[in-house]
Scaffold this motif. Structure first.
Motif, PDB file in Angstrom:
ATOM      1  N   GLN A 137       0.648  -1.589   0.738  1.00  0.00           N
ATOM      2  CA  GLN A 137       0.266  -0.319  -0.183  1.00  0.00           C
ATOM      3  C   GLN A 137       0.677   0.837   0.010  1.00  0.00           C
ATOM      4  O   GLN A 137       2.034   1.791   1.023  1.00  0.00           O
ATOM      5  CB  GLN A 137      -1.243  -0.152   1.336  1.00  0.00           C
ATOM      6  CG  GLN A 137      -2.082   1.155   0.950  1.00  0.00           C
ATOM      7  CD  GLN A 137      -2.259   1.297   2.804  1.00  0.00           C
ATOM      8  OE1 GLN A 137      -2.202   0.693   3.787  1.00  0.00           O
ATOM      9  NE2 GLN A 137      -3.966   2.197   2.524  1.00  0.00           N
TER      10      GLN A 137
ATOM     11  N   ARG B 281      -1.651   1.586  -4.926  1.00  0.00           N
ATOM     12  CA  ARG B 281      -1.356   0.052  -4.255  1.00  0.00           C
ATOM     13  C   ARG B 281      -0.326  -0.014  -4.719  1.00  0.00           C
ATOM     14  O   ARG B 281      -0.894   0.556  -6.619  1.00  0.00           O
ATOM     15  CB  ARG B 281      -1.705  -0.681  -3.539  1.00  0.00           C
ATOM     16  CG  ARG B 281      -2.908  -1.493  -4.156  1.00  0.00           C
ATOM     17  CD  ARG B 281      -3.870  -2.574  -4.328  1.00  0.00           C
ATOM     18  NE  ARG B 281      -5.549  -3.346  -5.622  1.00  0.00           N
ATOM     19  CZ  ARG B 281      -6.156  -3.496  -5.499  1.00  0.00           C
ATOM     20  NH1 ARG B 281      -6.701  -2.790  -3.855  1.00  0.00           N
ATOM     21  NH2 ARG B 281      -7.089  -3.577  -6.263  1.00  0.00           N
TER      22      ARG B 281
ATOM     23  N   THR C 237      -3.829  -5.345   1.515  1.00  0.00           N
ATOM     24  CA  THR C 237      -3.991  -3.272   0.966  1.00  0.00           C
ATOM     25  C   THR C 237      -5.226  -2.816   1.613  1.00  0.00           C
ATOM     26  O   THR C 237      -6.464  -3.311   1.057  1.00  0.00           O
ATOM     27  CB  THR C 237      -3.223  -3.275   0.117  1.00  0.00           C
ATOM     28  OG1 THR C 237      -4.855  -4.516  -1.219  1.00  0.00           O
ATOM     29  CG2 THR C 237      -2.328  -4.155  -1.079  1.00  0.00           C
TER      30      THR C 237
END
Length: 284
Positions: free
Chosen positions: A180, A186, A273
């Motif tokens: 991330q 991301r 993430t």
């Protein structure tokens, strides 16, 4: 870009000369046939300009951390211009200083793309003129940019710079990267031997478009009947799968549905993430 001018007759100072190592390219370049949305996003640097940027950055990185400020970068830039007795016009000085700042403090040539609010994804499929950086535009779909990388090591450098705060790196020992980034971004990347084309990366921005289930109906993401069924299933502790292609709205839908749960419920989120943003107080 115009070549750096040498007016002659400008006195130079006796300072340390630049490193004697052979000049290496910055690792990226711009296609000469530039058109469309990103035609003016990057300057076309001449060879002397690329060399100047390279040398100034090299000197900047050799400074101790306390001397790696924007003011120090600008000072080094002016000093190296004086060393070579080079005089820059106003336009030249502006885009060279901007290029230096982006390389020293931001994401280098990717800075412009990361800052573009209408781009949802940035894709790198190799390091050659045959593999320009491609982007997914919210309203125009996939588009090619005039930016391309010329060195796989440079691509890996910028990916690792982006993922620095995540504590993850792309390297021979860890040839895949999932991290991330700052804010709503991301990155996924891989290199040889995982990636047979050398190096690839996808930087994705995710935006929550709907925060309430009614918005899903109003935007025609789901029918009111299907929404009622999904909310009932969620509130009666049924197992659910939300499946779809990239960018199809899975996260947006799940965010909206989770907003239907009682506020006293405890929610445990398991995400590689983090993308879910909930208003519940008891969230782990």
């Amino acid at each position: 870009g115009a070549d750096i001018l040498d007016p002659g007759g400008v006195s130079s100072r006796a300072v340390l000369s630049p490193p004697r190592e052979s000049f290496s390219q910055l690792g990226w370049d711009i296609l000469s046939e530039r058109e469309g949305l990103f035609s003016n996003a990057w300057p076309v640097l001449s060879l002397p300009e690329k060399e100047l940027v390279h040398v100034v950055l090299h000197a900047f990185y050799e400074q101790p951390p306390v001397r790696q400020t924007r003011e120090d970068l600008q000072r080094l830039f002016y000093e190296h211009c004086r060393i070579r007795r080079w005089q820059l016009d106003e336009e030249q000085q502006t885009y060279l200083e901007k290029t230096l700042r982006e390389h020293a403090f931001d994401a280098g040539p990717l800075t412009e793309l990361l800052a573009h609010s209408s781009l949802e994804e940035i894709a790198i499929t190799g390091a050659s003129v045959a593999h320009p950086v491609r982007v997914y535009h919210a309203h125009r779909g996939w588009m090619s940019t005039p930016l391309y990388f010329t060195d796989e090591k440079v691509v890996i450098h910028w990916l690792n710079r982006l993922a620095l705060k995540s504590g993850k790196r792309l390297s021979g020992q860890t040839p895949t990267l999932n991290a991330q980034l700052n804010g709503n971004q991301r990155v996924h990347a891989s290199m040889a031997p995982v990636c047979v084309s050398g190096v690839e990366a996808s930087i994705r921005k995710y935006v929550i478009h709907a925060t309430h289930p009614q918005q899903l109906v109003q935007t025609n993401v789901i029918s009111s009947e299907a929404l009622a069924y999904a909310v009932t299933a969620l509130q009666t502790d049924c197992n659910m799968l939300i499946v779809g292609n990239t960018g199809s709205g899975k996260t947006t839908t799940l965010n909206a549905l989770l907003g239907c749960l009682p506020t006293h419920e405890r929610l445990i989120l398991v995400e590689e993430t983090p993308e879910l943003h909930l208003s519940n107080e008891h969230v782990v």
